[in-house]
Design a protein around this motif. Sequence first.
Motif, PDB file in Angstrom:
ATOM      1  N   ASP A  73      30.393  26.845  25.600  1.00 18.22           N
ATOM      2  CA  ASP A  73      30.626  26.164  26.110  1.00 18.22           C
ATOM      3  C   ASP A  73      31.395  25.186  25.255  1.00 18.22           C
ATOM      4  O   ASP A  73      32.239  23.877  25.922  1.00 18.22           O
ATOM      5  CB  ASP A  73      29.104  25.612  27.054  1.00 18.22           C
ATOM      6  N   THR A  78      35.989  23.840  30.544  1.00 13.23           N
ATOM      7  CA  THR A  78      36.188  24.382  31.910  1.00 13.23           C
ATOM      8  C   THR A  78      36.188  23.603  32.814  1.00 13.23           C
ATOM      9  O   THR A  78      36.171  23.645  34.375  1.00 13.23           O
ATOM     10  CB  THR A  78      34.895  25.688  32.121  1.00 13.23           C
ATOM     11  N   THR A  83      35.280  29.297  38.932  1.00 13.57           N
ATOM     12  CA  THR A  83      34.600  30.796  38.519  1.00 13.57           C
ATOM     13  C   THR A  83      35.365  32.451  38.397  1.00 13.57           C
ATOM     14  O   THR A  83      35.929  32.446  39.190  1.00 13.57           O
ATOM     15  CB  THR A  83      33.272  30.919  39.529  1.00 13.57           C
ATOM     16  N   ARG A 102      32.269  31.906  33.963  1.00  9.55           N
ATOM     17  CA  ARG A 102      30.919  32.313  35.181  1.00  9.55           C
ATOM     18  C   ARG A 102      30.538  31.120  34.806  1.00  9.55           C
ATOM     19  O   ARG A 102      30.449  30.080  34.661  1.00  9.55           O
ATOM     20  CB  ARG A 102      29.951  32.454  33.863  1.00  9.55           C
ATOM     21  N   SER A 103      29.163  30.881  36.489  1.00  7.96           N
ATOM     22  CA  SER A 103      28.947  30.139  37.226  1.00  7.96           C
ATOM     23  C   SER A 103      27.675  29.415  35.510  1.00  7.96           C
ATOM     24  O   SER A 103      27.606  28.111  36.221  1.00  7.96           O
ATOM     25  CB  SER A 103      28.062  30.693  38.411  1.00  7.96           C
ATOM     26  N   THR A 104      27.409  30.092  34.387  1.00  8.03           N
ATOM     27  CA  THR A 104      26.414  30.283  33.477  1.00  8.03           C
ATOM     28  C   THR A 104      26.852  29.210  32.740  1.00  8.03           C
ATOM     29  O   THR A 104      26.337  28.923  31.857  1.00  8.03           O
ATOM     30  CB  THR A 104      25.759  30.675  33.313  1.00  8.03           C
TER      31      THR A 104
END
Length: 480
Positions: A73, A78, A83, A102-104
């Motif tokens: 990250d 992002t 997503t 991804r959402s995480t």
Amino acid sequence: MRSLLPHTLRARLTLGLVVLLAVSCAAVGVAAVLELNGFLTNRLDQQLADAGNRFAVSLEHQGETAKDDHDGDEHADTRRQATGTFGARLVDGTVTNAAVVRSTGTLNVDLTTGDRERLRAVPVDGRGHDIGLSALDEYRVIATRGLDGDVLVTGLPLEPVEAAVHRLELVSAIVFGAALTAAGVAGALWVRWSLRPLSRVAATATRVSELPLASGEVALPPRAPESDPRSEMGQVAGAFNRMLGHVEDALTKRHASEERLRSFAADASHELRTPVASVRGHAELALLHPGPLPPEITRALERIAAESTRMGAMVDDLLLLARLDAGRPLESAPVDLTRLVLDALTDARATGSGHRWELDLPEDPVIVTGDEHRLQQVLANLLSNARLHTPDGTKVTVTLEAGAGTALLRVHDDGPGIPEDIRHGVFERFTRADRSTKAATGGAGLGLSIVAAVVEAHGGSVRVESAPGSTTFTVRIGDG
């Protein structure tokens, strides 16, 4: 293929309607699915263009150490990325980085050799292309050239597009299936209602085809109901009814002609009996003259007596046929058919001593209900026919059988058989195998026609089977 098609016009019209509607529904469904797939794919390409290659560019700064890092990250950008967004960086055709949003957070992707080959094959043209990644399923990707001369690939999953398309396919199948079912039922009812006039014409034609039109008075069924004469059904019904009218007129005229002919034959036969008997009587009386007569006169009187006798028998036969044609009832009483066969065969042996006569009778007497005199005439005519039309030495076998309510009589001979050209009309009047035998046999060709008429009046049937060396007349009397 033809046997698989429906046989009725109603079924064929309904099937054609359903097939045309099915083709139309299929065409509409395919067009809708293709249009939706193209529209959603274009929207996906637009989203890729709007997002740009920002996510793929951020992979340039992850470095080699990020290849095995599953949480990048702090390196990948992002922002404004949906997503499922996929990004990959290729340097000299080698995939150096690959990750998915991804959402995480961002997750690095372990690509197979096949995945790397497919990414390397994506054209660097800034347009969308479909590829399949074993780790991520189907994707829509765009490849662009980076500032460092590398290739940056950005993609979005095709799963939402495919889900929407599959849902449309399912909904279309359900809706069109229900529409086809409803249209098939409604079409069948509509075709059935539209073809009602034709069905009535067919029903009337069937009733007419079941009528015995060969002889006698014929009452045709009511005409088919006529509909609008401007329609094809109305025109068919009108033409059919006019045809029935012509047929009825022809049958009425034919019946009237038959009645006049029967009446004439009966009247003429009845009136001729007296003068023929008178001629025969005068000839026999002249032959009894006590004085001598010239041989020529004697011969002439003998011929007059013989011919008048033959003419009297012919007149009696014609009168009998006329009465049978008019439907006059015969006597109805129990008749011992076994005794009649024995008497007829005894007479045949006396007149046809050159033939071999054999008899095959059941142990118990065969009793039928009918006119004894007329049945005796049937037997006499059949045996006389076998005697007159076969040479001496021919074996004639008479067989009598009893069935459930019926009696079966067969007269078989091993003579030359009936010529094929007259076999089909052997029971018609004045039919003779050889017209030159008229003088020798004295027959007029009425014997078998009397057999057929008498047997029919008894509710039976008669048929013949003939071939060289074998001729069989089969008479069935009774309701069995």
